[in-house]
Scaffold this motif. Structure first.
Motif, short mmCIF file in Angstrom:
data_model
loop_
_atom_site.label_atom_id
_atom_site.label_comp_id
_atom_site.label_asym_id
_atom_site.label_seq_id
_atom_site.Cartn_x
_atom_site.Cartn_y
_atom_site.Cartn_z
N ASN A 62 -2.76 -5.18 -0.25
CA ASN A 62 -1.47 -5.37 -0.90
C ASN A 62 -1.03 -6.83 -0.88
OD1 ASN A 62 1.78 -5.36 0.06
ND2 ASN A 62 1.31 -4.36 -1.88
N LYS A 63 -1.23 -7.51 0.24
CA LYS A 63 -0.81 -8.90 0.40
C LYS A 63 -2.00 -9.82 0.14
CE LYS A 63 3.38 -7.80 1.82
NZ LYS A 63 4.59 -8.06 0.98
N GLU B 37 0.25 2.61 0.07
CA GLU B 37 -1.09 3.06 0.48
C GLU B 37 -1.38 2.72 1.94
OE1 GLU B 37 -3.89 1.26 -2.17
OE2 GLU B 37 -3.31 2.49 -3.90
N ALA C 206 -3.15 -6.64 -6.72
CA ALA C 206 -2.62 -6.15 -5.43
C ALA C 206 -2.50 -4.64 -5.44
CB ALA C 206 -1.27 -6.78 -5.15
N GLY C 207 -2.81 -4.02 -4.30
CA GLY C 207 -2.63 -2.59 -4.15
C GLY C 207 -1.18 -2.23 -3.89
N GLU C 208 -0.90 -0.96 -3.91
CA GLU C 208 0.45 -0.46 -3.64
C GLU C 208 0.75 -0.50 -2.15
OE1 GLU C 208 2.72 0.35 -5.88
OE2 GLU C 208 1.32 -0.13 -7.51
N LYS C 209 1.93 -0.98 -1.81
CA LYS C 209 2.31 -1.08 -0.39
C LYS C 209 2.28 0.29 0.30
CE LYS C 209 6.08 -2.81 2.54
NZ LYS C 209 7.44 -3.39 2.56
N GLU D 220 -2.46 -9.43 5.60
CA GLU D 220 -1.40 -8.45 5.82
C GLU D 220 -0.91 -8.46 7.26
OE1 GLU D 220 -2.62 -5.23 2.34
OE2 GLU D 220 -3.29 -4.88 4.39
N GLN E 31 -7.26 2.34 0.87
CA GLN E 31 -6.09 1.55 0.49
C GLN E 31 -6.56 0.22 -0.08
OE1 GLN E 31 -4.74 1.57 4.70
NE2 GLN E 31 -4.46 -0.67 4.53
#
Length: 245
Positions: A108-109, A127, A122-125, A145, A105
């Motif tokens: 994201n944050k 994930e 940012a990654g996808e939430k 996060e 993952q």
């Protein structure tokens, strides 16, 4: 009783990427078979924005060696590393399990006080999800996060939650309180692994579903053998609606 050996590394990350990797490899060998190990965030390189391309390239080498290491010692490693995809850099969490990557993952944050948004995508939430380690439901949150309670809800039902972090001294109590609160709220084990660099808070710990904290800021790691069925017992004892495995 479902016993698991949990390890939280509290290492310093230096400027020599190869030396950082060697420290992790040696620790994996030290922990032995069936151990589950969490490192601090970007333990291979740190947030070396001035050498981000070099860090991204080194992650390719590190991935292959960590795959070999986890296969040789038949254990599991949770860590994050800087990687590039489609000309964008990500802070990627990977789970190395007995010679395979079983979960990945992207953070994201992103931490705006550290200008992460200027260097990373940012990654996808979505994930951020529960994954399986030898029949044990696990999940992970990366550093900042930990502050987002909606993500706690997203991983409810995990028996172990890993938190690789680079959390600063100025907010040490936040890191420790939030880690303990996550364990109590999700009735899960929490393995938090923070950097021991000079500006970082340490505070690495292994926390039980009841909220008991095992930590030692004077050591380079925290270790604890736990009974995973404690999560089910806690969820039966204080029923908050979390599914019992």
């Amino acid at each position: 009783m479902i016993s698991r050996k949990l390890y939280s590394m509290q290492m310093k990350t230096g400027q020599d990427f190869e030396e950082n990797l060697r420290i992790i490899e040696d620790f994996i060998a030290h922990c032995g078979k069936n151990a589950i190990i969490c490192t601090p965030e970007v333990a291979l390189s740190g947030f070396v924005y001035q050498k981000i391309n070099e860090a991204g390239e080194f992650s390719k080498v590190a991935t292959e060696r960590l795959l070999e290491c986890s296969a040789k010692y038949k254990n599991t490693l949770i860590t994050t590393m800087i990687e590039q995809k489609n000309k964008k850099f990500f802070n990627n969490l990977k789970v190395f399990h007995k010679g395979e990557i079983i979960h990945k993952q992207s953070k994201n944050k992103l931490f705006t006080l550290g200008d992460e948004q200027l260097h990373f995508k940012a990654g996808e939430k979505g994930e951020i999800s529960i994954f399986d380690i030898d029949g044990v439901k696990c999940a992970a949150l990366v550093c900042f996060e930990l502050r987002f309670v909606e993500l706690w809800e997203q991983i409810r039902g995990a028996d172990i939650i890993f938190i690789p972090a680079q959390w600063a001294k100025a907010r040490k109590n936040h890191f420790e309180i939030l880690s303990q609160a996550l364990a109590i709220a999700n009735q899960a084990f929490v393995v938090s692994s923070n950097s021991a660099n000079d500006t970082m808070a340490k505070g690495s710990s292994i926390i039980t579903p009841y909220g008991i904290v095992y930590k030692n800021d004077k050591k380079s790691f925290v270790a604890c053998e736990v009974d995973i069925s404690e999560t089910s017992r806690m969820r039966k004892y204080v029923n908050t609606g979390i599914r019992i495995n």
